[in-house]
Design an enzyme around this catalytic site. Sequence first.
Site, PDB file in Angstrom:
ATOM      1  N   GLY A  95       9.633   5.394 123.854  1.00  0.00           N
ATOM      2  CA  GLY A  95       8.096   6.221 123.515  1.00  0.00           C
ATOM      3  C   GLY A  95       7.043   5.925 123.998  1.00  0.00           C
ATOM      4  N   GLY A 148       4.343   2.789 118.551  1.00  0.00           N
ATOM      5  CA  GLY A 148       4.733   1.958 117.724  1.00  0.00           C
ATOM      6  C   GLY A 148       6.175   1.046 118.155  1.00  0.00           C
ATOM      7  N   SER A 195      10.310   3.367 128.677  1.00  0.00           N
ATOM      8  CA  SER A 195      11.612   3.904 129.388  1.00  0.00           C
ATOM      9  C   SER A 195      11.424   5.516 129.305  1.00  0.00           C
ATOM     10  CB  SER A 195      12.695   3.347 128.772  1.00  0.00           C
ATOM     11  OG  SER A 195      12.710   3.451 127.219  1.00  0.00           O
TER      12      SER A 195
HETATM   13  P1  ADP Z   1       3.946   0.582 121.826  1.00  0.00           P
HETATM   14  O1  ADP Z   1       4.695  -0.917 121.674  1.00  0.00           O
HETATM   15  O2  ADP Z   1       4.828   1.541 121.404  1.00  0.00           O
HETATM   16  O3  ADP Z   1       2.985   0.673 122.599  1.00  0.00           O
HETATM   17  P2  ADP Z   1       2.408  -0.784 119.688  1.00  0.00           P
HETATM   18  O4  ADP Z   1       3.481  -1.162 118.627  1.00  0.00           O
HETATM   19  O5  ADP Z   1       2.050  -1.942 120.548  1.00  0.00           O
HETATM   20  O6  ADP Z   1       3.150   0.433 120.352  1.00  0.00           O
HETATM   21  O7  ADP Z   1       1.110  -0.173 118.862  1.00  0.00           O
HETATM   22  C1  ADP Z   1       1.215   0.596 117.889  1.00  0.00           C
HETATM   23  C2  ADP Z   1      -0.266   0.601 117.300  1.00  0.00           C
HETATM   24  O8  ADP Z   1      -0.148   1.560 116.069  1.00  0.00           O
HETATM   25  C3  ADP Z   1      -0.550  -0.710 116.654  1.00  0.00           C
HETATM   26  O9  ADP Z   1      -1.773  -0.931 116.913  1.00  0.00           O
HETATM   27  C4  ADP Z   1       0.101  -0.408 115.089  1.00  0.00           C
HETATM   28  O10 ADP Z   1      -0.819  -1.329 114.277  1.00  0.00           O
HETATM   29  C5  ADP Z   1      -0.764   0.858 115.052  1.00  0.00           C
HETATM   30  N1  ADP Z   1      -0.049   1.387 113.951  1.00  0.00           N
HETATM   31  C6  ADP Z   1      -0.541   2.241 112.770  1.00  0.00           C
HETATM   32  N2  ADP Z   1       0.412   2.763 112.114  1.00  0.00           N
HETATM   33  C7  ADP Z   1       1.576   2.496 112.435  1.00  0.00           C
HETATM   34  C8  ADP Z   1       3.004   2.935 111.988  1.00  0.00           C
HETATM   35  N3  ADP Z   1       3.277   3.277 111.027  1.00  0.00           N
HETATM   36  N4  ADP Z   1       3.991   1.942 112.700  1.00  0.00           N
HETATM   37  C9  ADP Z   1       3.530   1.445 113.590  1.00  0.00           C
HETATM   38  N5  ADP Z   1       2.496   1.211 114.284  1.00  0.00           N
HETATM   39  C10 ADP Z   1       1.448   1.769 113.423  1.00  0.00           C
END
Ligand code: ADP
Length: 199
Positions: A32, A37, A106
């Site tokens: 994604g 997330g 990816s």
């Molecule tokens: P990715 O790995 O896809 O780049 P991250 O997990 O690093 O995404 O970042 C997602 C961001 O969104 C984090 O700062 C997280 O705290 C925030 N967030 C808010 N709500 C959610 C949720 N329901 N699920 C996952 N992340 C969330």
Amino acid sequence: MENNIVWHDHKVVRSERAENKSQKPCLLWFTGLSGSGKSTIANALDVALHNRGYHTFLLDGDNVRHGLCKDLGFSDEDRVENIRRVGEVSKLFTDAGLIVMSAFISPFNSDRRMVRKLFPAGEFIEVYMDTPLATCEERDSKGLYQKARAGEITDFTGIDSPYEAPAKPEISLDTSCSSVEDCVESLINYLLERKLIAS
Ligand code: ADP
């Protein structure tokens, strides 16, 4: 070119390693946009499985780029090689009997298909983080969207590099409307239903 590399069969086979751990190995592949997330949910699932006593491992895009893939950039060619390496490493960890979570943007269907093909049927679980771009950009947890919009970084997925959404992911999650806990529950339920975990 002559190839003198011979495959050595291991004395302890894959299934025996997993049996010793009383678990079934599999790979949950989180794909994604940046900020969708992947890392958050993969980490939360890792904790949930670890607390249930399962032997797991987490591979994260940003972390492998510090070591295993530090020689690679973000061109299409380098992204393909990044995913190829991570796919092979994920396979080695499942051969070792682990439940593996890999979190990588990816963006290309062909790369994810390449990884899927490394695994027996049912062992590759594609988890599509179907969080809208607008939400990811609003979060901008790493400040990268702002930089990409300003042209300070190029080839940024969702802005000036494409993301090909999976056509038939095993699981879709949208973190703009589901909490971390709900997402983990969906994933645990999937693993229970497929008898990949027992409790
Ligand atoms: P990715 O790995 O896809 O780049 P991250 O997990 O690093 O995404 O970042 C997602 C961001 O969104 C984090 O700062 C997280 O705290 C925030 N967030 C808010 N709500 C959610 C949720 N329901 N699920 C996952 N992340 C969330």
